[in-house]
Design a protein around this motif. Structure first.
Motif, mmCIF file in Angstrom:
data_model
loop_
_atom_site.group_PDB
_atom_site.id
_atom_site.type_symbol
_atom_site.label_atom_id
_atom_site.label_comp_id
_atom_site.label_asym_id
_atom_site.label_seq_id
_atom_site.Cartn_x
_atom_site.Cartn_y
_atom_site.Cartn_z
ATOM 1 N N ALA A 1 -4.706 4.123 -4.008
ATOM 2 C CA ALA A 1 -3.542 3.300 -3.676
ATOM 3 C C ALA A 1 -3.982 1.919 -3.193
ATOM 4 N N ARG A 2 -5.075 1.858 -2.462
ATOM 5 C CA ARG A 2 -5.595 0.564 -1.998
ATOM 6 C C ARG A 2 -6.039 -0.300 -3.161
ATOM 7 N N ALA A 3 -6.785 0.323 -4.070
ATOM 8 C CA ALA A 3 -7.365 -0.439 -5.179
ATOM 9 C C ALA A 3 -6.420 -0.547 -6.365
ATOM 10 N N ASP A 4 -5.252 0.107 -6.270
ATOM 11 C CA ASP A 4 -4.281 0.129 -7.363
ATOM 12 C C ASP A 4 -4.903 0.701 -8.636
ATOM 13 N N THR A 5 -5.609 1.846 -8.454
ATOM 14 C CA THR A 5 -6.185 2.565 -9.587
ATOM 15 C C THR A 5 -5.495 3.920 -9.724
ATOM 16 N N ALA A 6 -5.806 4.638 -10.795
ATOM 17 C CA ALA A 6 -5.099 5.883 -11.095
ATOM 18 C C ALA A 6 -5.540 7.015 -10.164
ATOM 19 N N PHE B 1 0.827 -1.216 0.000
ATOM 20 C CA PHE B 1 0.000 0.000 0.000
ATOM 21 C C PHE B 1 0.860 1.264 0.000
ATOM 22 N N GLU B 2 1.830 1.332 0.912
ATOM 23 C CA GLU B 2 2.628 2.561 0.994
ATOM 24 C C GLU B 2 3.417 2.801 -0.276
ATOM 25 N N ASP B 3 3.934 1.742 -0.905
ATOM 26 C CA ASP B 3 4.658 1.910 -2.174
ATOM 27 C C ASP B 3 3.732 2.464 -3.242
ATOM 28 N N ARG B 4 2.522 1.939 -3.320
ATOM 29 C CA ARG B 4 1.559 2.433 -4.321
ATOM 30 C C ARG B 4 1.163 3.871 -4.017
ATOM 31 N N LEU B 5 1.059 4.194 -2.737
ATOM 32 C CA LEU B 5 0.725 5.563 -2.346
ATOM 33 C C LEU B 5 1.803 6.532 -2.802
ATOM 34 N N ARG B 6 3.042 6.147 -2.610
ATOM 35 C CA ARG B 6 4.159 7.032 -2.988
ATOM 36 C C ARG B 6 4.343 7.092 -4.503
ATOM 37 N N GLU B 7 3.980 6.051 -5.206
ATOM 38 C CA GLU B 7 4.016 6.107 -6.667
ATOM 39 C C GLU B 7 3.070 7.188 -7.176
#
Length: 857
Positions: A124-129, A40-46
Motif C-alpha cells: 500500500a505504501r509503494a502502490d504495488t500489487a 495510504f489508507e485508501d490504497r490499503l483498503r483497495e
C-alpha cells in the motif's frame, strides 16, 4: 518500518487472557502519523476491502503505520476463518517504537498473518500489487494443517466447557486434559487407558470376528487368504457375494464389496494388497451400512452411511459430476472438513465398470452412480444421524462387541436392513470394530442432528464434578518470592501431597531437584503441570517469564503478591515506572479462579490496589492489625492475616486462629521482619487452600531457612563465634529489609560483602550501598561473574559512588572475585561480629561457605 522481537504469548499475559503474537515495531518519523502518508489508507483498503476500523488505544494517540499493521494482521486471520477478535498497539517511552499485540488461534498462523500484514502495508505504501486471495489461501491451508482435527477438537472443546485445562503436547493429536496427578491424555479418539492389546485385536479383523462370535455377537463368515487364487477359493467356500479387504486396514482403504465373479475377486485382492499384505475375504451382508459409536458402556451415537455417489443429469460426465460434488465447501482433503472429497482410484474405476460406466461416461438423468461400495466418510461417503432409531438389542450388541475387544471408544460397523430391529431377526451383523474411530460423522452429519460425542468422551474420562485440576499457587513480587514459594510448598508437603515447585533455584518435585537454574518462567511451570506425580503446584512467577510468554496456566487457585519495589528491573522491556511494574505483576491476580483467592500485602499500596482486579476473593496480610486496608476489609467480612502480641492471627468475621511466632523458626521470634511477612503470606495461602490449621502450624514450625531448604534466603551460620548470613538480595528494597533484620541481631561490628547486578538502573545500584553504608562498619566490594551488559568495573564504580558520605561505613575494600571476597571477610571476622554476604553464584557460594564453616571450626 522494522519489525523485531516477535514473541508468542502462549498464556494469559500483560495484554489479554488470550494467546497472542507480540512484536516491536520501529517507525521512521515519516511513518508515525498516517496523515503524513497521503492516500495510504485508501490504497490499503483497495487491496484489502475487509480491513477493520483503524483505531488508537487512547484518543490522544496518533494513528501510525503500526496501527495499520496491527489491524491488518488481525483481519487477515479473521477473513481466513480464524476465531480472533483482539489486537492492540501501544506507544513506548522511546520515540518511534511501538508494541503491537494480535490474537491468534494457532501460533504458526498468527506469525504468518503478521508477515503478510507487513507485505500488505508495504504494498500500500509503494502502490504495488498484493495478492489477497493467495494470502488468505495460505492462511487457511496453514490453519487446516496445524489445527486439531475434528475428533480431537470436539473432545478438547467439551473438556474446556467443563473447565478442564488442556495442553497440546505435539503438533499432532496428542493432548493432555487436566494437570499433574489428575491429568488424562488423548490422541484423537484414543484414550490413555485403552490397552495396546485391545487396539492390536481391533486391527486384526480375523481375531476380532473370532472373539465376537465367541461372545454370541452376529458376524459374517470369513477367513484370511494367501493369494488371489486362495481368495477365489475362500469366496466359493463362504458363499457369494463377498467382501475383500485388508486384514488390518482402516478408513475403508482397499475395501471392495459385493463381489460375485472370479476376475473381480482376484482384482480386488490385488487392490487390497496395495494397502496391506494380509487380506481377508468375508461374506457380503446386504443392507445399509451403519456406524455405532460406543463410549465406555454406552451407545452415544449412530449414523447410516451412504457410499460416495453422483446423480446423472444426461449432460455431464461422471468425472464432471464428481468435480461438481467436490466443489461443496463442506468437502475437503483429510478430516478437517465435515465431508471428504470423492476421489478416482482403482476401486472407483472398478466400481464404475461394474455399472457399465467409466469416468468419461454421461449417465442418464436421475441415474444414481456409485463410486465405491463401502460408505466410509474418509472415501467420500455421507452420513445421516439415526441415533434415536437404534433398537436396544442392536445397541446392546454394539456395547458387547466393544467390551469383548476391550476398547474405551469404539466404532462398531453394522450391516443390516434397519437398526430399528434386532440384528438376528434380519440376518444383519457386525462387520468391523474400530479403535480410534472418526467422530465427525456424528458431530456434523450430512443429514440429521449432530451429537455432542466429545462431551460423552469427557464424561467417561472424568467423573461428575471433576475438572482435572490440581491446586495451583502463583507467587510474584519484588522480594520474598522464593522463600514464600518454598514455605507454601512445605505446607502442602506437610499435608501429604506431592508438590511441584518452580523458583529461581530450579524445579523441584517434593525435595528432589529435577532442573536447575532460574526456573521461574512458564516453561518450567508447564513441565511441572505435565508431571503425573504432582498433586499440587507452587510457582514463582517472575516478570521476565510473564513478558516473554505469559502464564503457563489459565488461572490459579491462589495468587500471592509479596511487595513491589522500584528496584525490580525498572527500565527493561519498556517497564519503566512503578505503575508499569504493578500492571505486569497483577497479571496473576487478574487470572485467579472465581473460586480462588488473591493474597495481597495490605501495607504496600501498589499491591493492595490489585484487589479490585481479582475475580475471586482477597486475603490481605500486614503486620499492623490497625492498618486501614486491613481494618476495612475485616469490617466487610473479608479474611486478614496480621501480627498481634507476638502471634500470627488469621481472622474472618468471628473466626480467629492464632499461631505464636515463637513456633515459626524462620522469623527468629519475630525479629526478622521480612520473614514475618513471608510467613503471613504463606499462612494466608494455606488458609485459601483449605489446609487444616494443624497442618499449617506444623508446617510453619518445621520449616528451616538453612542453605539446603532455602538457599540464599537469609541463611544463618555460626563461624567461630561470629554470625554469618548469606543472602541473594539484589535490589534496594531487599537491602532495606536486610538492614532492618540485622539491626535486630546483636553484633559488636558489622561487615557486608556485596556486588551488584548490571541489569539494574545506575541509581538502583548506588542506592544499595547507600543503604548499607548507614548500617555496616565495613563494606567489601566484588564484581559479579556476569556483568549483564556492563563494562568491566562499571558496577563497582557505581557501588563506590553509593558509599560516598556513608554515615557508618569507615572501611571500604575492593576484592577481585566472589570467593576471594568471602575469604577476605572471614579472615577479618571476630567472635561477636556479624557478616552479611550478598552472594551471586548461589549454589557454589553456599557450598564454599559451608566448607569453610566446617573446616575452620
Amino acid at each position: 518500518m522494522e519489525i523485531s522481537r516477535i514473541r508468542a504469548l502462549r498464556g494469559p499475559n500483560l495484554w489479554t487472557r488470550r494467546t497472542a503474537i507480540e512484536a516491536i515495531v520501529t517507525l521512521s518519523e515519516g511513518e508515525r502519523p498516517l496523515s503524513s502518508m497521503p492516500g495510504f489508507e485508501d490504497r490499503l483498503r483497495e487491496r484489502f476491502p475487509e480491513l477493520g476500523f483503524l483505531r488508537a488505544t487512547r484518543q490522544s494517540d496518533t494513528l501510525t503505520l503500526a496501527h495499520a499493521l496491527e489491524v491488518a494482521a488481525l483481519c487477515l486471520q479473521a477473513q481466513a476463518g480464524c476465531p480472533v477478535t483482539f489486537s492492540r498497539t501501544a506507544k513506548t517511552v522511546q520515540p518511534g517504537i511501538y508494541q503491537i499485540v494480535v490474537e491468534y488461534s494457532e501460533e504458526p498462523v498468527g506469525r504468518l498473518a503478521l508477515q503478510l500484514a507487513e507485505t500488505l502495508c508495504q504494498a500500500a505504501r509503494a502502490d504495488t500489487a498484493f495478492d489477497l486471495p493467495d494470502a488468505l489461501a495460505r492462511l487457511r491451508d496453514l490453519d487446516e494443517e496445524v489445527r486439531l482435527g475434528p475428533s480431537t477438537d470436539a473432545i478438547v472443546e467439551a473438556a474446556v466447557n467443563r473447565g478442564i485445562p488442556c495442553r497440546r503436547l505435539t503438533s499432532g493429536s496428542l493432548v493432555q486434559l487436566g494437570w499433574g496427578s489428575k491429568q488424562r491424555r488423548i490422541q484423537a479418539a484414543e484414550l490413555d487407558r485403552t490397552s495396546a492389546i485391545a487396539e492390536a485385536i481391533a486391527q486384526d479383523k480375523a481375531l476380532t470376528k473370532k472373539l465376537l462370535r465367541a461372545a454370541g455377537v452376529p458376524v459374517p463368515e470369513g477367513r484370511p487368504v494367501q493369494d488371489a487364487d486362495d481368495a477365489w477359493v475362500a469366496a466359493q467356500q463362504i458363499g457369494l457375494p463377498v467382501v475383500v479387504k485388508p486384514l488390518d486396514g482402516n478408513q475403508g482403504k482397499g475395501v471392495t464389496v459385493n463381489l460375485q465373479g472370479e476376475a473381480e475377486i482376484k482384482r480386488a485382492f490385488e487392490v487390497a494388497q496395495g494397502f496391506r499384505d494380509d487380506i481377508l475375504v468375508e461374506r457380503y451382508l446386504p443392507g445399509g451400512d451403519y456406524r455405532l459409536l460406543v463410549v465406555g458402556n454406552k451407545l452415544v451415537a449412530a449414523a447410516r452411511r451412504e457410499p460416495p455417489n453422483v446423480i446423472g443429469d444426461g449432460v455431464l460426465t461422471v468425472r464432471q459430476l464428481v468435480e461438481q460434488v467436490n466443489a461443496d465447501p463442506r468437502r475437503g482433503v483429510g478430516h478437517a472438513t465435515s465431508l471428504t472429497r470423492i476421489r478416482f482410484d482403482e476401486i472407483a474405476l472398478q466400481t464404475l465398470q461394474k455399472q457399465g460406466l467409466d469416468a468419461d461416461a454421461v449417465p442418464e438423468k436421475g441415474r444414481r452412480v456409485v463410486l465405491r461400495n463401502n460408505a466410509n466418510l474418509s472415501t467420500g461417503g455421507t452420513a445421516t444421524d439415526v441415533t434415536g432409531d437404534v433398537h436396544p438389542e442392536v445397541a446392546a450388541r454394539a456395547v458387547e462387541a466393544s467390551q469383548m475387544i476391550g476398547l474405551d471408544i469404539c466404532g462398531v460397523d453394522v450391516v443390516c436392513d434397519s437398526v430399528l430391529r434386532p440384528l438376528e431377526e434380519q440376518g444383519g451383523g457386525i462387520v468391523e470394530v474400530n479403535a480410534a474411530p472418526g467422530l465427525r460423522m456424528h458431530l456434523s452429519p450430512s443429514f440429521g442432528r449432530g451429537r455432542d460425542v466429545g462431551k460423552a468422551v469427557v464424561d467417561h474420562m472424568f467423573a461428575a464434578g471433576e475438572n482435572g485440576r490440581i491446586p495451583v499457587v502463583a507467587v510474584t513480587g519484588t522480594n520474598g518470592k522464593t522463600t514464600t514459594v518454598r514455605l507454601i510448598a512445605h505446607l502442602l508437603r506437610t499435608r501429604g501431597l506431592t508438590v511441584g515447585m518452580t523458583n529461581t533455584d530450579g524445579v523441584y518435585v517434593n525435595s528432589q531437584q529435577v532442573d536447575s537454574g532460574d526456573c521461574s518462567g512458564p516453561r518450567s511451570a508447564r513441565n511441572v503441570l505435565m508431571n503425573p506425580r504432582v498433586d499440587a503446584a507452587v510457582f514463582e512467577t517472575a516478570r521476565g517469564g510473564l513478558l516473554r510468554e505469559g502464564l503457563a496456566f489459565d488461572h490459579a487457585d491462589v495468587a500471592v503478591v509479596t511487595n513491589i519495589g522500584t528496584g525490580d528491573h525498572l527500565g527493561l522491556n519498556f517497564i519503566t515506572t512503578l505503575e508499569d511494574l504493578m500492571v505486569l505483576k497483577r497479571v496473576i491476580v487478574r487470572n485467579v479462579a472465581r473460586t480462588g483467592h488473591a493474597v495481597l500485602n495490605a501495607a504496600d499500596p501498589a499491591v493492595a490496589a490489585m484487589a479490585a482486579q481479582c475475580p475471586g476473593k482477597v486475603i490481605f496480610f500486614a503486620a499492623d492489625a490497625s492498618h486501614p486496608v486491613i481494618a476495612t476489609h475485616r469490617t466487610q467480612g473479608g479474611r486478614v492475616v496480621t501480627l498481634q502480641n507476638g502471634d500470627l492471627v488469621a481472622s474472618e468475621g468471628s473466626f480467629e486462629a492464632r499461631l505464636p511466632l515463637a513456633g515459626v523458626p524462620l522469623t527468629r521470634n519475630g525479629s526478622i521482619g521480612f520473614q514475618v511477612e513471608n510467613a503471613m503470606a504463606a499462612l494466608a495461602a494455606g488458609w485459601a487452600l483449605q489446609l487444616d490449621w494443624g497442618v499449617i502450624r506444623q508446617g510453619l514450625a518445621s520449616f528451616q531457612t538453612d542453605a539446603d531448604n532455602a538457599p540464599g534466603r537469609f541463611n544463618i551460620m555460626d563461624y567461630r563465634g561470629a554470625t554469618l548470613i548469606a543472602d541473594y538480595g539484589h535490589n534496594p528494597d531487599a537491602m532495606q529489609a536486610l538492614v532492618a533484620a540485622v539491626e535486630n541481631m546483636p553484633a559488636r561490628r558489622r561487615t557486608v560483602v556485596i556486588s551488584g547486578a548490571g541489569d539494574r538502573r545506575d541509581e538502583d545500584i548506588r542506592q544499595q550501598t547507600r543503604i548499607l553504608g548507614a548500617a555496616f562498619d565495613e563494606v567489601i566490594l566484588y564484581q559479579d561473574a556476569c556483568q549483564r551488559g556492563r563494562s568491566d568495573g562499571e558496577v563497582l564504580r557505581l557501588l563506590h559512588e553509593g558509599l560516598q558520605g556513608a554515615s557508618r561505613t569507615t572501611v571500604i575494600e575492593e576484592v577481585h572475585g566472589e570467593f576471594n571476597a568471602i575469604d577476605r571477610a572471614l579472615a577479618k571476622l571476630q567472635p561477636g561480629e556479624l557478616c552479611l554476604i550478598l552472594i551471586d553464584q548461589v549454589e557454589a557460594a553456599l557450598a564454599y561457605l559451608q566448607r569453610r564453616v566446617e573446616t575452620d571450626r
